[in-house]
Design a protein around this motif. Structure first.
Motif, mmCIF file in Angstrom:
data_model
loop_
_atom_site.group_PDB
_atom_site.id
_atom_site.type_symbol
_atom_site.label_atom_id
_atom_site.label_comp_id
_atom_site.label_asym_id
_atom_site.label_seq_id
_atom_site.Cartn_x
_atom_site.Cartn_y
_atom_site.Cartn_z
ATOM 1 N N THR A 153 -3.564 -3.675 2.742
ATOM 2 C CA THR A 153 -3.294 -2.747 1.646
ATOM 3 C C THR A 153 -3.984 -1.413 1.889
ATOM 4 O O THR A 153 -3.416 -0.343 1.641
ATOM 5 C CB THR A 153 -3.771 -3.333 0.310
ATOM 6 O OG1 THR A 153 -3.079 -4.558 0.046
ATOM 7 C CG2 THR A 153 -3.513 -2.359 -0.838
ATOM 8 N N ILE A 154 -5.220 -1.471 2.375
ATOM 9 C CA ILE A 154 -5.957 -0.239 2.676
ATOM 10 C C ILE A 154 -5.213 0.586 3.720
ATOM 11 O O ILE A 154 -5.036 1.804 3.573
ATOM 12 C CB ILE A 154 -7.384 -0.567 3.170
ATOM 13 C CG1 ILE A 154 -8.193 -1.215 2.046
ATOM 14 C CG2 ILE A 154 -8.086 0.690 3.672
ATOM 15 C CD1 ILE A 154 -9.558 -1.723 2.484
ATOM 16 N N GLY A 201 0.815 -1.208 0.000
ATOM 17 C CA GLY A 201 0.000 0.000 0.000
ATOM 18 C C GLY A 201 0.847 1.256 0.000
ATOM 19 O O GLY A 201 0.567 2.223 -0.722
ATOM 20 N N LYS A 214 1.242 4.017 -3.157
ATOM 21 C CA LYS A 214 1.036 5.462 -3.003
ATOM 22 C C LYS A 214 2.306 6.233 -3.369
ATOM 23 O O LYS A 214 2.238 7.309 -3.981
ATOM 24 C CB LYS A 214 0.618 5.786 -1.569
ATOM 25 C CG LYS A 214 -0.789 5.341 -1.212
ATOM 26 C CD LYS A 214 -1.844 5.987 -2.111
ATOM 27 C CE LYS A 214 -1.983 7.479 -1.869
ATOM 28 N NZ LYS A 214 -2.590 7.814 -0.580
ATOM 29 N N SER A 265 -3.598 6.477 -6.671
ATOM 30 C CA SER A 265 -4.582 6.831 -5.646
ATOM 31 C C SER A 265 -4.853 5.641 -4.739
ATOM 32 O O SER A 265 -4.563 4.486 -5.081
ATOM 33 C CB SER A 265 -5.884 7.281 -6.307
ATOM 34 O OG SER A 265 -6.512 6.185 -6.969
ATOM 35 N N THR A 266 -5.438 5.917 -3.595
ATOM 36 C CA THR A 266 -5.792 4.845 -2.659
ATOM 37 C C THR A 266 -6.741 3.849 -3.302
ATOM 38 O O THR A 266 -6.599 2.628 -3.126
ATOM 39 C CB THR A 266 -6.445 5.449 -1.394
ATOM 40 O OG1 THR A 266 -5.515 6.324 -0.753
ATOM 41 C CG2 THR A 266 -6.859 4.348 -0.419
ATOM 42 N N ALA A 270 -2.087 2.076 2.163
ATOM 43 C CA ALA A 270 -2.391 3.173 1.244
ATOM 44 C C ALA A 270 -2.754 4.444 2.000
ATOM 45 O O ALA A 270 -2.409 5.553 1.576
ATOM 46 C CB ALA A 270 -3.531 2.754 0.315
ATOM 47 N N LEU A 271 -3.447 4.291 3.116
ATOM 48 C CA LEU A 271 -3.863 5.463 3.888
ATOM 49 C C LEU A 271 -2.695 6.166 4.564
ATOM 50 O O LEU A 271 -2.697 7.388 4.719
ATOM 51 C CB LEU A 271 -4.897 5.046 4.946
ATOM 52 C CG LEU A 271 -6.266 4.608 4.403
ATOM 53 C CD1 LEU A 271 -7.158 4.111 5.523
ATOM 54 C CD2 LEU A 271 -6.947 5.752 3.647
ATOM 55 N N ASP A 279 1.203 8.363 2.386
ATOM 56 C CA ASP A 279 1.655 9.743 2.204
ATOM 57 C C ASP A 279 2.650 10.192 3.266
ATOM 58 O O ASP A 279 3.370 11.174 3.069
ATOM 59 C CB ASP A 279 0.449 10.695 2.210
ATOM 60 C CG ASP A 279 -0.448 10.479 0.999
ATOM 61 O OD1 ASP A 279 0.081 10.059 -0.048
ATOM 62 O OD2 ASP A 279 -1.669 10.729 1.118
ATOM 63 N N VAL A 293 -4.815 1.534 -5.733
ATOM 64 C CA VAL A 293 -3.957 0.603 -4.979
ATOM 65 C C VAL A 293 -4.788 -0.526 -4.378
ATOM 66 O O VAL A 293 -4.418 -1.704 -4.455
ATOM 67 C CB VAL A 293 -3.182 1.359 -3.881
ATOM 68 C CG1 VAL A 293 -2.437 0.375 -2.978
ATOM 69 C CG2 VAL A 293 -2.197 2.337 -4.508
ATOM 70 N N VAL A 294 -5.931 -0.180 -3.791
ATOM 71 C CA VAL A 294 -6.796 -1.190 -3.181
ATOM 72 C C VAL A 294 -7.392 -2.108 -4.239
ATOM 73 O O VAL A 294 -7.495 -3.328 -4.040
ATOM 74 C CB VAL A 294 -7.910 -0.514 -2.350
ATOM 75 C CG1 VAL A 294 -8.901 -1.556 -1.839
ATOM 76 C CG2 VAL A 294 -7.304 0.251 -1.180
#
Length: 235
Positions: free
Chosen positions: A147-148, A29, A33, A38-39, A151-152, A155, A42-43
């Motif tokens: 993964t979520i 994830g 990013k 984008s999230t 991704a969050l 950044d 990726v998801v």
């Protein structure tokens, strides 16, 4: 592991693998990013592709504007080993419906395959759809959920390798390998260790002149053949 083959036992058997998925799933994830995706994208990769190494390759190839056909072909080659694994697993579900076999094959991973092979060693070569399907789905949900999370927080981590998250899947396989050697009573420890060493040697030298996309599959077939011949010659 015990000899039970129900869903609740599958959860207990799969838990160590799920913990390993958390690390590598978060790492993917973050890498996704960092690659500028984008999230949501990726998801979706984890939801649809669901193949760790292939997803990392997909991210890098998309980031460098490779054609879609090349990405699809590379993903196929990387995951070609799953054909061999699915054929092996299918022998345990000959009495199950085609739909159940397809379901098992669809969510099969290296880790759930290794778990299944280890499990059948202590259950007199038996596996049930309930146990295997539960193991597969738990792995899938853990991978997507991790993964979520990755991704969050991606950044906030510009350099994923600095945390060593990419080593999680390696550590997981080391544990699975130890479990298989320790559990398998049909083959001598000496033979198993010999095959492990030959596998390492094959991978090391194979990386020099064999495409990485087919290296694992090719070395697996060769070492399996060598193992069968050695076992047949001395037993």
């Amino acid at each position: 592991m015990n000899t039970q083959l129900d869903a609740s036992t599958a959860f207990k058997d799969t838990l160590p693998t799920m913990l390993g998925y958390i690390g590598i799933g978060i790492a993917f994830g973050i890498v996704g990013k960092a690659g500028g995706f984008s999230t949501l994208v990726v998801v979706l990769m984890s939801l649809i592709i669901y193949a760790g190494s292939a997803q990392f390759i997909t991210v890098s190839m998309l980031a460098t504007n490779n054609p879609i056909f090349a990405i699809i072909f590379a993903t196929f080659l990387i995951n070609a080993r799953m054909i061999l694994m699915s054929l092996t697993v299918a022998t345990f579900f000959k009495k199950e419906s085609l739909f159940k076999n397809i379901l098992i094959g669809t969510f099969l991973t290296d880790e759930s395959f290794a778990l299944g092979i280890n499990k059948q060693l202590i259950t007199n070569q038996r596996l049930t759809f309930s146990w295997f399907n539960t193991a597969n789905l738990l792995s899938y949900l853990t991978w997507v959920g991790s993964t979520i999370i990755g991704a969050l927080i991606g950044d906030f981590i510009p350099n994923p390798e600095s945390l060593g998250l990419d080593f999680a899947i390696v550590a997981m396989f080391i544990g699975l390998l130890y479990l298989q050697v320790h559990t398998d009573q049909k083959l001598s420890v000496t033979l198993q260790l010999l095959l492990i060493v030959l596998t390492f040697v094959g991978i090391y030298f194979g990386m020099i002149f064999i495409p990485h996309s087919i290296l694992v599959l090719l070395v697996t077939l060769i070492i399996c053949a060598i193992g069968v011949m050695i076992n047949y010659a001395f037993n």
